[in-house]
Write a protein that holds these residues in place. Structure first.
Motif, PDB file in Angstrom:
ATOM      1  N   THR A   1       0.867  -1.156   0.000  1.00 51.37           N
ATOM      2  CA  THR A   1       0.000   0.000   0.000  1.00 51.37           C
ATOM      3  C   THR A   1       0.909   1.212   0.000  1.00 51.37           C
ATOM      4  O   THR A   1       1.824   1.274   0.787  1.00 51.37           O
ATOM      5  CB  THR A   1      -0.878   0.007   1.252  1.00 51.37           C
ATOM      6  N   PRO A   2       0.676   2.161  -0.878  1.00 56.15           N
ATOM      7  CA  PRO A   2       1.581   3.301  -0.906  1.00 56.15           C
ATOM      8  C   PRO A   2       1.473   4.079   0.394  1.00 56.15           C
ATOM      9  O   PRO A   2       0.391   4.259   0.930  1.00 56.15           O
ATOM     10  CB  PRO A   2       1.082   4.120  -2.091  1.00 56.15           C
ATOM     11  N   SER A   3       2.637   4.503   0.878  1.00 53.06           N
ATOM     12  CA  SER A   3       2.666   5.186   2.157  1.00 53.06           C
ATOM     13  C   SER A   3       1.767   6.407   2.155  1.00 53.06           C
ATOM     14  O   SER A   3       1.119   6.722   3.129  1.00 53.06           O
ATOM     15  CB  SER A   3       4.089   5.614   2.457  1.00 53.06           C
TER      16      SER A   3
ATOM     17  N   GLN B   1      -1.723   5.817   3.090  1.00 52.02           N
ATOM     18  CA  GLN B   1      -1.937   5.027   4.288  1.00 52.02           C
ATOM     19  C   GLN B   1      -2.409   5.928   5.406  1.00 52.02           C
ATOM     20  O   GLN B   1      -1.732   6.881   5.742  1.00 52.02           O
ATOM     21  CB  GLN B   1      -0.612   4.414   4.727  1.00 52.02           C
TER      22      GLN B   1
ATOM     23  N   HIS C   1       3.309   5.336   7.292  1.00 50.42           N
ATOM     24  CA  HIS C   1       4.040   4.133   7.698  1.00 50.42           C
ATOM     25  C   HIS C   1       5.056   4.506   8.771  1.00 50.42           C
ATOM     26  O   HIS C   1       5.876   5.370   8.562  1.00 50.42           O
ATOM     27  CB  HIS C   1       4.737   3.561   6.478  1.00 50.42           C
TER      28      HIS C   1
ATOM     29  N   SER D   1       8.369   4.469  11.083  1.00 48.43           N
ATOM     30  CA  SER D   1       9.751   4.017  10.967  1.00 48.43           C
ATOM     31  C   SER D   1       9.965   2.875  11.966  1.00 48.43           C
ATOM     32  O   SER D   1       9.156   2.695  12.875  1.00 48.43           O
ATOM     33  CB  SER D   1      10.703   5.167  11.285  1.00 48.43           C
ATOM     34  N   PRO D   2      11.049   2.093  11.810  1.00 50.49           N
ATOM     35  CA  PRO D   2      11.230   0.954  12.720  1.00 50.49           C
ATOM     36  C   PRO D   2      11.205   1.361  14.197  1.00 50.49           C
ATOM     37  O   PRO D   2      10.555   0.708  15.009  1.00 50.49           O
ATOM     38  CB  PRO D   2      12.597   0.407  12.310  1.00 50.49           C
TER      39      PRO D   2
ATOM     40  N   LYS E   1       8.154   0.446  17.063  1.00 46.96           N
ATOM     41  CA  LYS E   1       8.395  -0.203  18.352  1.00 46.96           C
ATOM     42  C   LYS E   1       7.705   0.591  19.467  1.00 46.96           C
ATOM     43  O   LYS E   1       7.013   0.037  20.311  1.00 46.96           O
ATOM     44  CB  LYS E   1       9.904  -0.294  18.588  1.00 46.96           C
TER      45      LYS E   1
ATOM     46  N   ARG F   1       3.894   0.200  19.394  1.00 46.49           N
ATOM     47  CA  ARG F   1       3.437  -1.067  19.968  1.00 46.49           C
ATOM     48  C   ARG F   1       3.526  -1.034  21.480  1.00 46.49           C
ATOM     49  O   ARG F   1       2.621  -1.460  22.182  1.00 46.49           O
ATOM     50  CB  ARG F   1       4.294  -2.227  19.430  1.00 46.49           C
ATOM     51  N   GLU F   2       4.640  -0.509  21.987  1.00 41.85           N
ATOM     52  CA  GLU F   2       4.830  -0.528  23.433  1.00 41.85           C
ATOM     53  C   GLU F   2       3.828   0.357  24.152  1.00 41.85           C
ATOM     54  O   GLU F   2       3.452   0.089  25.282  1.00 41.85           O
ATOM     55  CB  GLU F   2       6.255  -0.094  23.777  1.00 41.85           C
TER      56      GLU F   2
ATOM     57  N   ASN G   1       5.973  12.338   3.164  1.00 43.58           N
ATOM     58  CA  ASN G   1       4.716  11.695   2.769  1.00 43.58           C
ATOM     59  C   ASN G   1       3.931  11.171   3.964  1.00 43.58           C
ATOM     60  O   ASN G   1       3.311  10.121   3.896  1.00 43.58           O
ATOM     61  CB  ASN G   1       4.973  10.540   1.799  1.00 43.58           C
TER      62      ASN G   1
ATOM     63  N   ARG H   1       4.998   9.962   6.755  1.00 44.59           N
ATOM     64  CA  ARG H   1       5.559   8.847   7.517  1.00 44.59           C
ATOM     65  C   ARG H   1       5.671   9.232   8.990  1.00 44.59           C
ATOM     66  O   ARG H   1       6.017  10.359   9.323  1.00 44.59           O
ATOM     67  CB  ARG H   1       6.936   8.480   6.983  1.00 44.59           C
TER      68      ARG H   1
ATOM     69  N   GLN I   1       8.622  -4.093  23.011  1.00 51.38           N
ATOM     70  CA  GLN I   1       7.930  -4.733  21.893  1.00 51.38           C
ATOM     71  C   GLN I   1       8.559  -4.416  20.550  1.00 51.38           C
ATOM     72  O   GLN I   1       7.949  -3.789  19.700  1.00 51.38           O
ATOM     73  CB  GLN I   1       6.455  -4.306  21.901  1.00 51.38           C
TER      74      GLN I   1
ATOM     75  N   TYR J   1      11.772   1.785   5.532  1.00 53.88           N
ATOM     76  CA  TYR J   1      10.947   2.990   5.505  1.00 53.88           C
ATOM     77  C   TYR J   1       9.912   2.942   4.387  1.00 53.88           C
ATOM     78  O   TYR J   1       9.234   3.914   4.132  1.00 53.88           O
ATOM     79  CB  TYR J   1      11.828   4.244   5.374  1.00 53.88           C
ATOM     80  N   ARG J   2       9.820   1.811   3.743  1.00 50.04           N
ATOM     81  CA  ARG J   2       8.887   1.595   2.643  1.00 50.04           C
ATOM     82  C   ARG J   2       9.010   2.690   1.584  1.00 50.04           C
ATOM     83  O   ARG J   2       8.017   3.284   1.148  1.00 50.04           O
ATOM     84  CB  ARG J   2       7.456   1.484   3.178  1.00 50.04           C
TER      85      ARG J   2
END
Lengths: 404, 466
Positions: free
Chosen positions: A99-101, A104, A108, A110-111, A115, A118-119, A133, A135, B338, B430-431
């Motif tokens: 799906t294009p960012s 969305q 989307h 970043s890593p 995290k 989620r936490e 865009n 992100r 997580q 970063y897609r």
């Protein structure tokens, strides 16, 4: 690349909004910052402006939307198109693998941001990404910088899982999980932020309320008649606080890593309980307001809070906060400062207690007062003398008039 | 009782130990070898790279210097010194791990560990208690039943990294990563090398274009390559080994001084005691774990080469860097954090020359999944930097989604692409779209420009330099 129109976070307690009306229609050419639509939240209504110039594409026409929802987008272009131009609709992005960012909701993460999301059990859709865009980058996650998760624990915080015996038949023992509201999450992160990033300490004193109560019962009718607002204790305390803040400017200041930010005005936040939770609207320039102006301001906020009409602006800023747990019967408490402020005054209930006056035990209406302060900035001496000053002013309200 | 006891001090185990110590846990690390670092540091990644670099220097001097106008007289190889240097590199690297363990206050024990209870580990004769146990025992070379290891003629990668002299001839069974790397080392040093591979191409897990290009490069090095060839047996004499094999239904023989069997690696759980605890190994001898790297015994975890977890998306690439990432993730989850590991974004690298590196999906995978994609390619021949370096073999290929332009896979073969692939990993995490990479400024002249150009080609077929 299109630019999304996202429902913005409009304040601590705003989680959703209703689309009142679109000022512009699908396919219209809009200029940067043109008002596009009106959103109504339970606190305020606001206009959403165009984040870019170009052709407006409306995805959600009306109904209730959540903060972070994408309700349309703009196909950037510098000029209004000639009417005959065919609308180049981007292909629907349906592939689950990619799906294009840009389209969305929430962008989307970043890593590192993923995290943290989620936490903290935060839905990515509830966060507005400020990266390219849309992100979501690490600093977009609420309070990302201030809560280092589990990094500093000296012991692994979770124990190795142990098989739990199945609960025996114990009648109705229902556990209910309710999704956290946005306001509750915001309150939680802000309070944790305050607890973790400041050196908080509370000091107490007690105030004999007899003089203020006498004054109040003597003039409350005349006051009410003249100003159309009741004479409460809040105006006395607000005035006393302003006087004491000007005597101890550090308590009205804010701590920054390399600086102390002083305020020569007193914007006093008044904690107000609303049906949805605690909010803190701000009485501006309280040092310059008269008793009736303070009472009117507080009354106005209380009414609007009850009706859910407080705006984010009403609650922004503030250099000091007063919270009155006494209305609910609190005897004594240690409030938590409203960051980035440095101190908060806690008022409590008025209880008749035996006290010693002129070497005699007499019955007096007494109130404990508490000051929680950031010890990084404020020394104990100032904090204690601040409360002593408030005590003196409330016990002899004439001093408020004379400024002594 | 310590918070965490780790079995195996490879790139999974020692990284887990450091991360756990950073998070405030008390850690004991148990290692069977005399030195820390596991296969990777002792008999894998590090020594092979030392020999790959040494042999490439020699090869450059012998066959590439002249074009630069450099003549070398009496060029020779001191193989003992080459091996000694390799051992120096290994020694200093493993002692670096000792230093790191010491720095983080991690207790290191040398001995063979057997798990005897959910919280008990027996190391030789001593029984230790731990709140949690982490298995990071890794893998060992898979033997080929028809060609059993003997350590002299029939070698595993471990022995091939410590040969006493340069063999005149060598057969490498298996054209995977380990096979092509060691074939390169000895071919550069003058050994006549033959690679025998069962599949239809080299490095068959990677994009077929990479395998084809690598095959060309290795042939230039004089390596003979037999694909679709099945080894059926072998006979060993004092001086050499003869393999029997089937190619196109015909019997063929291969004879060489030594045979390297490099057909893969298998999970290593010898004397670990997991089955006795009720942890059932899968059909390939691996320990199944959950996405939190937990075994069926809640206090026992496992990471790295030894695990399997297909149901939740684990990929058994058996890579050192994957084990290290799993170590960090696993320990952070123990501490209540997580984190998440995207197995689609783990890069694979082959240290031949030219190097091979890739991340994400191959064209075959995208085709099989019916994902519409665009492919952009840029050859190093068109790179000024590559021509200046006289290293113009190879290319970079970028695969992006046909509709969204999101990067789905990046495949590279060429100079220093092992170091270049990290940019591709960043982009994919970063897609990024192919256009995103195309719009990043690449320094000129560098090999990295090829990634930008291939992305330009993928996004709108508009590279600048081809």
């Amino acid at each position: 690349m299109t630019v999304d129109i996202v429902v913005p976070a409009a304040g601590e307690s705003v989680t959703e909004a209703d689309i009142a009306s679109w000022y512009k229609a699908d396919g219209d050419y809009v200029a940067l910052d043109d008002a596009l639509l009106e959103l109504e939240t339970d606190k305020a209504s606001m206009d959403i402006n165009a984040p870019a110039a170009g052709i407006l594409r409306v995805t959600i026409e009306d109904g209730t939307v959540s903060v972070g929802d994408v309700i349309g987008h703009i196909e950037p272009s510098d000029q209004a198109p000639v009417p005959a131009q065919q609308a180049a609709e981007p292909p629907p992005a349906e592939s689950p693998t990619a799906t294009p960012s840009a389209t969305q909701p929430g962008g989307h993460p970043s890593p590192a941001a993923a995290k943290l999301l989620r936490e903290r059990a935060i839905d990515a859709n509830a966060v507005t990404g400020t990266g390219r865009n849309g992100r979501i980058i690490k600093s977009d996650v609420p309070s990302a910088a201030s809560v280092p998760v589990a990094e500093s624990t000296t012991e692994a915080p979770t124990e190795a899982p142990v098989e739990q015996p199945a609960p025996r038949n114990a009648g109705e023992r229902v556990v209910r999980r309710e999704r956290l509201s946005r306001l509750r999450k915001t309150i939680a992160t802000r309070l944790i932020d305050a607890q973790q990033s400041a050196a908080l300490l509370t000091t107490f004193n007690e105030v004999d309320m007899v003089a203020v109560m006498a004054l109040r019962s003597e003039y409350k009718d005349a006051f009410k008649e003249k100003y159309d607002v009741g004479l409460g204790f809040m105006s006395f305390f607000t005035k006393a606080v302003c006087d004491a803040l000007q005597q101890f400017p550090l308590i009205n200041a804010q701590f920054e890593p390399d600086a102390i930010v002083y305020h020569d005005y007193c914007d006093i936040g008044i904690a107000v309980s609303t049906p949805k939770g605690l909010v803190v609207p701000v009485v501006r320039n309280a040092q310059a307001l008269s008793f009736n102006e303070i009472e009117s301001a507080i009354l106005g906020y209380a009414k609007r809070g009850r009706d859910g009409k407080l705006t984010p602006d009403d609650m922004a800023g503030g250099t000091f906060t007063i919270t009155n747990g006494g209305v609910f019967g609190s005897l004594v408490s240690t409030p938590i400062v409203n960051r980035p402020q440095s101190a908060i005054l806690g008022m409590h209930n008025i209880v008749k207690r035996p006290v010693v006056v002129d070497d005699e035990i007499v019955i007096r209406p007494m109130m404990y007062i508490a000051l929680t302060y950031d010890h990084r900035l404020i020394d104990g001496k100032d904090a204690v003398q601040f409360l002593v000053r408030i005590k003196a002013l409330i016990e002899s309200p004439t001093r408020l008039l004379l400024g002594v | 009782m310590v918070d965490l006891l780790i079995i195996g001090a490879g790139p999974g185990g020692y990284v887990a130990a450091i991360r756990a110590a950073q998070l405030g846990m008390t850690v004991t690390l148990v290692e069977k070898r005399k030195t820390l670092g596991g296969t990777c540091l002792n008999v894998g990644c590090i020594p092979s790279k030392a020999l790959l670099d040494s042999s490439e220097h020699y090869h450059q001097a012998a066959s590439k210097f002249s074009v630069h106008g450099i003549s070398v007289k009496e060029l020779g190889i001191d193989f003992k010194q080459m091996m000694a240097r390799k051992q120096d590199v290994v020694n200093s690297t493993v002692s670096g791990i000792d230093y790191l363990m010491n720095k983080h206050g991690i207790t290191v024990m040398h001995g063979s560990a057997t798990i005897v209870g959910p919280n008990q580990v027996c190391v030789d004769t001593q029984t230790l208690e731990a709140k949690r146990i982490l298995i990071a025992t890794g893998s060992e070379p898979t033997p080929l039943p028809s060609v059993p290891f003997d350590g002299k003629r029939i070698l595993s990668s471990t022995e091939a990294l410590s040969l006493p002299k340069i063999p005149k001839t060598m057969i490498v069974i298996g054209g995977g990563v380990i096979g092509v790397e060691l074939a390169s080392v000895y071919a550069r040093l003058g050994t006549e090398v033959t690679i025998v591979e069962y599949a239809s191409g080299l490095i068959s897990a990677m994009d077929v274009d990479l395998g084809r290009a690598l095959q060309k490069s290795l042939k230039k090095l004089g390596i003979q390559i037999h694909t679709r060839t099945e080894v059926t047996g072998c006979s060993v004499t004092k001086t050499n080994a003869t393999l029997t094999a089937k190619k196109n239904n015909a019997d063929v023989d291969f004879k060489a001084e030594v045979v390297l069997v490099a057909v893969g690696r298998r999970a290593y759980t010898e004397s670990l005691g997991v089955s006795e605890l009720g942890i059932a190994l899968d059909a390939r001898g691996r320990i199944p774990v959950t996405a939190a790297y937990q075994t069926t015994v809640p206090s026992i975890y496992a990471i790295g080469d030894v695990i399997s977890g297909e149901p939740w998306g684990h990929k058994a690439y058996m890579l050192a860097h994957q084990a290290s990432e799993e170590a960090v993730i696993c320990v952070e989850m123990m501490a209540g954090q997580q984190p998440h590991l995207d197995y689609n974004c783990i890069p694979g690298v082959v240290y031949t020359w030219p190097e091979v590196a890739a991340v994400g999906k191959t064209e075959a995978e995208l085709t099989a999944a019916n994902v519409p994609y665009r492919s952009g390619k840029f050859p190093f021949k068109a790179s000024g930097r590559a021509r200046a370096a006289e290293e113009s073999d190879g290319f970079i290929k970028v695969l992006s989604h046909a509709e969204t332009d999101e990067v789905l896979g990046i495949h590279m073969i060429g100079p220093r692409v092992a170091d270049l692939i990290h940019s591709a990993v960043t982009a994919m995490e970063y897609r990024a779209s192919a256009e995103d990479i195309a719009r990043l400024c690449a320094p000129h002249p560098t090999f990295s420009e090829a990634l930008k150009e291939a992305s330009l080609d993928a996004t709108e077929h508009r590279p600048i330099h081809i």
